[in-house]
Design an enzyme around this catalytic site. Structure first.
Site, PDB file in Angstrom:
ATOM      1  CG  HIS A  28       0.162   0.143   2.513  1.00 41.99           C
ATOM      2  ND1 HIS A  28       0.597   1.275   2.891  1.00 41.99           N
ATOM      3  CD2 HIS A  28       0.187  -1.030   3.447  1.00 41.99           C
ATOM      4  CE1 HIS A  28       1.026   0.926   3.924  1.00 41.99           C
ATOM      5  NE2 HIS A  28       1.100  -0.323   4.790  1.00 41.99           N
ATOM      6  CD  GLU A  69       1.762  -5.894   8.269  1.00 44.37           C
ATOM      7  OE1 GLU A  69       1.967  -7.533   8.289  1.00 44.37           O
ATOM      8  OE2 GLU A  69       3.568  -5.417   7.289  1.00 44.37           O
TER       9      GLU A  69
END
Length: 382
Positions: free
Chosen positions: A187, A263
């Protein structure tokens, strides 16, 4: 001395909306006998006619090079724009066209390829292939080449074709079909990224910073120019969804959320820099660094993350077999996928650099093997 082989490529591309759902087709023929040697077609997502036409050209040139890299090639297309640009008579002004033209120019050495315009009515074969690819995608299928007709006469070869032994994946000889390609994208930046703070799934859910949004736009432009992505999948965290949405909007695709791509939960380390974590949790940090089975206080171990990431990978490979998928995730999941593809130990993840908004790519083959094609590419950000 054997004469140089000559090929004819008929290439085309189409977009239902311009831009809209697009695909390309290419037919490769023997320049002397007219025998059909290969066909290629692919749905490329939302793109313009010109992007699709360039992609058809590239596919045809690659097919020709795979058969004989020393050949001369005549490309026949009904796109006046592509023919004139590739012949060097027209400038390439549109930024989406330049990288595609450069890719096409690099497949054969200069002087080996010449371009000829032909009326659309004479380019029916390539046009049909492009429409078959778009129709297949609309029906939820991947275009598959049909068996080629047997030649009416045996081609005359200057010498027998050599036997090509099987080779490991990545060396180019084994034919394992169309691989599934996962384009792995970390990202874009958040406010925590430049400060190098632990930012996992156990703390806040920060959004992209202004710089991160700019990075997401650059990613979207680069992928639109390539025209290869057919699906977009994202971690559920906001920074990934925002990054993924920029590309999905550009390509006219939906973002599919995969929970397994989130994550690591860094527990007590969340929001801290490495130095701060070392100061506050020296024993725990050392133990975490020493073993993939050890979790930060209140968090997840890398072994746990690897288990869910591998499960997510397997779901994607089953769902998108033979397709190219943009996977927007985080440092740990991306590094984990790379590590698993290479068969590397867990400690290898500490030896990988993965920048914000960087591309990595892995291709997965039918025999279960994987090939790492790209790692931490940031050229699109410069």
């Amino acid at each position: 001395m054997a004469s140089t082989r000559r090929f004819i490529i008929e290439a085309d591309g189409g977009s239902r909306g311009n831009p809209g759902p697009a695909g390309y087709g290419a037919a490769l023929r023997d320049g002397d006998t007219g025998e059909l040697l290969a066909e290629a077609a692919e749905y490329i997502g939302v793109a313009t006619n010109n992007v699709a036409e360039y992609r058809g050209l590239i596919a045809g040139l690659r097919a020709a090079r795979a058969i004989d890299p020393e050949a001369t090639v005549e490309v026949r297309m009904d796109s006046k724009l592509v023919v004139e640009q590739m012949s060097g008579r027209w400038k390439i002004k549109h930024p989406d066209m330049r990288p595609l033209a450069a890719e096409a120019q690099g497949i054969f050495p200069p002087g080996r390829v010449r371009y000829q315009w032909m009326p659309r009515a004479q380019n029916k074969h390539a046009d049909r292939l492009a429409n078959e690819a778009m129709d297949a995608s609309q029906a939820g299928r991947q275009w598959v080449a049909k068996p080629l007709p047997q030649p009416t006469a045996t081609p005359v070869l200057s010498e027998p074709l050599p036997e090509v032994p099987a080779a490991p994946v990545g060396w180019g000889a084994a034919d394992l079909g169309t691989p599934t390609t996962l384009v792995l994208l970390r990202h874009g930046e958040t406010a925590l990224t430049p400060e190098k703070r632990f930012s996992g799934s156990g703390g806040g859910d920060p959004e992209l910073s202004e710089r991160g949004r700019a990075q997401a736009d650059l990613v979207a432009a680069a992928l639109a120019a390539r025209g290869t992505v057919q699906a977009v999948v994202s971690s559920p965290l906001l920074r990934c969804r925002q990054t993924a949405q920029a590309t999905a909007d550009r390509l006219g695709l939906e973002v599919r959320i995969e929970e397994g791509l989130r994550e690591t939960d860094f527990g007590a380390f969340e929001g801290l820099t490495f130095a701060e974590a070392k100061e506050r949790f020296p024993v725990e940090l050392d133990a975490w660094l020493a073993s993939a089975d050890t979790a930060p206080p209140g968090g997840e171990s890398f072994a746990t993350v690897a288990h869910r990431v591998a499960a997510a990978r397997d779901k994607l490979l089953a769902r998108y077999a033979g397709r190219t998928v943009l996977v927007v995730s985080h440092v740990t999941p991306v590094k984990t996928l790379v590590r698993l593809a290479l068969g590397a130990p867990p400690e290898s993840m500490f030896r990988m650099e993965l920048s914000a908004a960087s591309f990595s790519a892995i291709q997965y083959y039918a025999d279960g093997n994987a090939s790492l094609r790209l790692l931490n590419d940031t050229a699109h950000l410069r």
